[in-house]
Design a protein around this motif. Structure first.
Motif, PDB file in Angstrom:
ATOM      1  N   LEU A 181       0.833  -1.187   0.000  1.00 50.33           N
ATOM      2  CA  LEU A 181       0.000   0.000   0.000  1.00 50.33           C
ATOM      3  C   LEU A 181       0.876   1.248   0.000  1.00 50.33           C
ATOM      4  O   LEU A 181       2.008   1.218   0.470  1.00 50.33           O
ATOM      5  N   THR A 182       0.322   2.336  -0.508  1.00 50.02           N
ATOM      6  CA  THR A 182       1.029   3.612  -0.473  1.00 50.02           C
ATOM      7  C   THR A 182       0.197   4.612   0.322  1.00 50.02           C
ATOM      8  O   THR A 182      -1.042   4.563   0.308  1.00 50.02           O
ATOM      9  N   GLN A 183       0.887   5.502   1.006  1.00 50.53           N
ATOM     10  CA  GLN A 183       0.211   6.486   1.836  1.00 50.53           C
ATOM     11  C   GLN A 183      -0.461   7.529   0.956  1.00 50.53           C
ATOM     12  O   GLN A 183       0.157   8.095   0.052  1.00 50.53           O
ATOM     13  N   GLU A 184      -1.729   7.776   1.208  1.00 53.27           N
ATOM     14  CA  GLU A 184      -2.493   8.714   0.400  1.00 53.27           C
ATOM     15  C   GLU A 184      -2.247  10.152   0.840  1.00 53.27           C
ATOM     16  O   GLU A 184      -1.835  10.405   1.974  1.00 53.27           O
ATOM     17  N   SER A 185      -2.503  11.067  -0.058  1.00 48.60           N
ATOM     18  CA  SER A 185      -2.332  12.486   0.248  1.00 48.60           C
ATOM     19  C   SER A 185      -3.292  12.887   1.372  1.00 48.60           C
ATOM     20  O   SER A 185      -4.487  12.585   1.323  1.00 48.60           O
ATOM     21  N   ARG A 245      -4.814   1.531   8.303  1.00 53.61           N
ATOM     22  CA  ARG A 245      -5.318   0.953   7.046  1.00 53.61           C
ATOM     23  C   ARG A 245      -4.492  -0.266   6.638  1.00 53.61           C
ATOM     24  O   ARG A 245      -5.030  -1.269   6.153  1.00 53.61           O
ATOM     25  N   GLN A 246      -3.184  -0.189   6.839  1.00 54.48           N
ATOM     26  CA  GLN A 246      -2.337  -1.343   6.577  1.00 54.48           C
ATOM     27  C   GLN A 246      -2.761  -2.541   7.420  1.00 54.48           C
ATOM     28  O   GLN A 246      -2.887  -3.661   6.911  1.00 54.48           O
ATOM     29  N   ASP A 247      -2.960  -2.307   8.712  1.00 58.84           N
ATOM     30  CA  ASP A 247      -3.344  -3.400   9.607  1.00 58.84           C
ATOM     31  C   ASP A 247      -4.668  -4.026   9.183  1.00 58.84           C
ATOM     32  O   ASP A 247      -4.836  -5.247   9.251  1.00 58.84           O
ATOM     33  N   ARG A 248      -5.620  -3.205   8.750  1.00 59.61           N
ATOM     34  CA  ARG A 248      -6.906  -3.749   8.292  1.00 59.61           C
ATOM     35  C   ARG A 248      -6.721  -4.641   7.076  1.00 59.61           C
ATOM     36  O   ARG A 248      -7.348  -5.710   6.978  1.00 59.61           O
ATOM     37  N   GLU A 249      -5.864  -4.229   6.150  1.00 56.38           N
ATOM     38  CA  GLU A 249      -5.587  -5.044   4.968  1.00 56.38           C
ATOM     39  C   GLU A 249      -4.872  -6.335   5.361  1.00 56.38           C
ATOM     40  O   GLU A 249      -5.206  -7.419   4.875  1.00 56.38           O
ATOM     41  N   PHE A 250      -3.891  -6.204   6.233  1.00 54.37           N
ATOM     42  CA  PHE A 250      -3.140  -7.384   6.667  1.00 54.37           C
ATOM     43  C   PHE A 250      -4.056  -8.388   7.364  1.00 54.37           C
ATOM     44  O   PHE A 250      -3.918  -9.606   7.183  1.00 54.37           O
ATOM     45  N   ASP A 251      -4.989  -7.878   8.162  1.00 52.73           N
ATOM     46  CA  ASP A 251      -5.830  -8.751   8.979  1.00 52.73           C
ATOM     47  C   ASP A 251      -6.871  -9.508   8.163  1.00 52.73           C
ATOM     48  O   ASP A 251      -7.477 -10.457   8.668  1.00 52.73           O
TER      49      ASP A 251
END
Length: 281
Positions: free
Chosen positions: A182-186, A196-202
């Motif tokens: 993932l990339t950090q949004e503006s 958001r990363q953790d939600r995707e990972f989980d």
């Protein structure tokens, strides 16, 4: 001079897959170093760093890699070597040249975002351990006396699992463990991005390492206090049901941990746990 010495090359060609920064386009560079006996891959990378030029004599930035203990304990030097994920500190060049005498091919792990060259971001790996609470819970640090005694059979069952060093070899070889980058949004703060990363990972497959550690700590006299929470995690999205039984994990584990046995135990434990919860309603 014996026949083995006669076959030793004068130089070693080393092809490295490089990437200057996260999200940048990867590219290949070829290096040539003088052959020395009893080198490992870390030694090769050190020679390349000292040389600081590619095979054409052009000055280049040293290759970036990660390492710590240099004795297959820390797990940080994992990379793909000649197409197989392994620890670079214990990958011996003489043996690698027996399989491919032309060159060594070094690539970063394929299931994690690249930070630079051979260094990857293994945050998702450690998030998996957080999901299954891979630790022994304590409520204090004072002396609470001797703990519950363990049977020798239990100790022998747990010891191989305790050797896991979170190297990520099992994950890189697993077809069910797919890359998430993932990339950090503006306008998104660091905290929001991390959440958001953790939600995707989980939502994704937790991986063999976490399944095995859940079984280790569920079999621990004190660790089993969180057994129910760990089994809840393993029945949630991305849990044990995500394993496709490819058995690649156990084939590449540098510590020869019986990961498929742990996965089978996790499957049985979660089934019993789910049935009990259903009847307890």
């Amino acid at each position: 001079m014996d026949s083995a010495n006669k076959k030793r090359p004068e130089f070693i060609n080393v092809r490295v897959k490089r990437q200057d920064a996260p999200g940048k386009q990867p590219y290949w560079q070829l290096f040539k170093i003088e052959y020395e006996p009893e080198l490992n891959v870390i030694s090769v990378l050190q020679r390349i760093a000292a040389l600081a030029e590619n095979v054409d004599g052009k000055k280049v930035a040293p290759v970036s890699w990660d390492c710590g203990c240099l004795e297959e304990v820390c797990g940080s030097c994992t990379m793909q070597i000649n197409g197989r994920v392994r620890q670079s500190c214990s990958a011996l060049v003489d043996r690698l040249l027996e399989d491919n005498a032309d060159e060594l091919v070094l690539e970063p792990m394929s299931k994690f975002p690249v930070v630079r060259d051979l260094i990857v971001d293994r945050k998702r790996l450690f998030r998996g351990l957080e999901r299954v609470k891979a630790w022994v819970p304590v409520d204090s640090y004072y002396n609470m006396g001797s703990g519950e005694r363990q049977l020798r059979a239990t100790q022998e069952q747990n010891y191989p699992l305790s050797q896991c060093m979170s190297c990520g070899c099992c994950l890189d070889a697993c077809p069910q463990y797919t890359k998430i980058e993932l990339t950090q949004e503006s306008g998104e703060t660091d905290e929001q991005f991390a959440a958001r990363q953790d939600r995707e990972f989980d939502q994704a497959f937790v991986g063999a390492h976490a399944l095995s550690q859940a079984m280790l700590f569920n079999n621990h006299p004190t660790g089993k206090a969180l057994a129910g929470e760990r089994l809840d995690a393993l029945t949630s999205p991305g849990g044990v049901q995500g394993c496709g039984n490819a058995q690649n994990c156990v084939a590449v584990c540098p510590k020869e941990i019986p990961l498929t046995t742990s996965i089978a135990r996790a499957g049985r434990a979660t089934t019993i746990h789910t049935i009990k919860k259903w009847f307890d309603r």
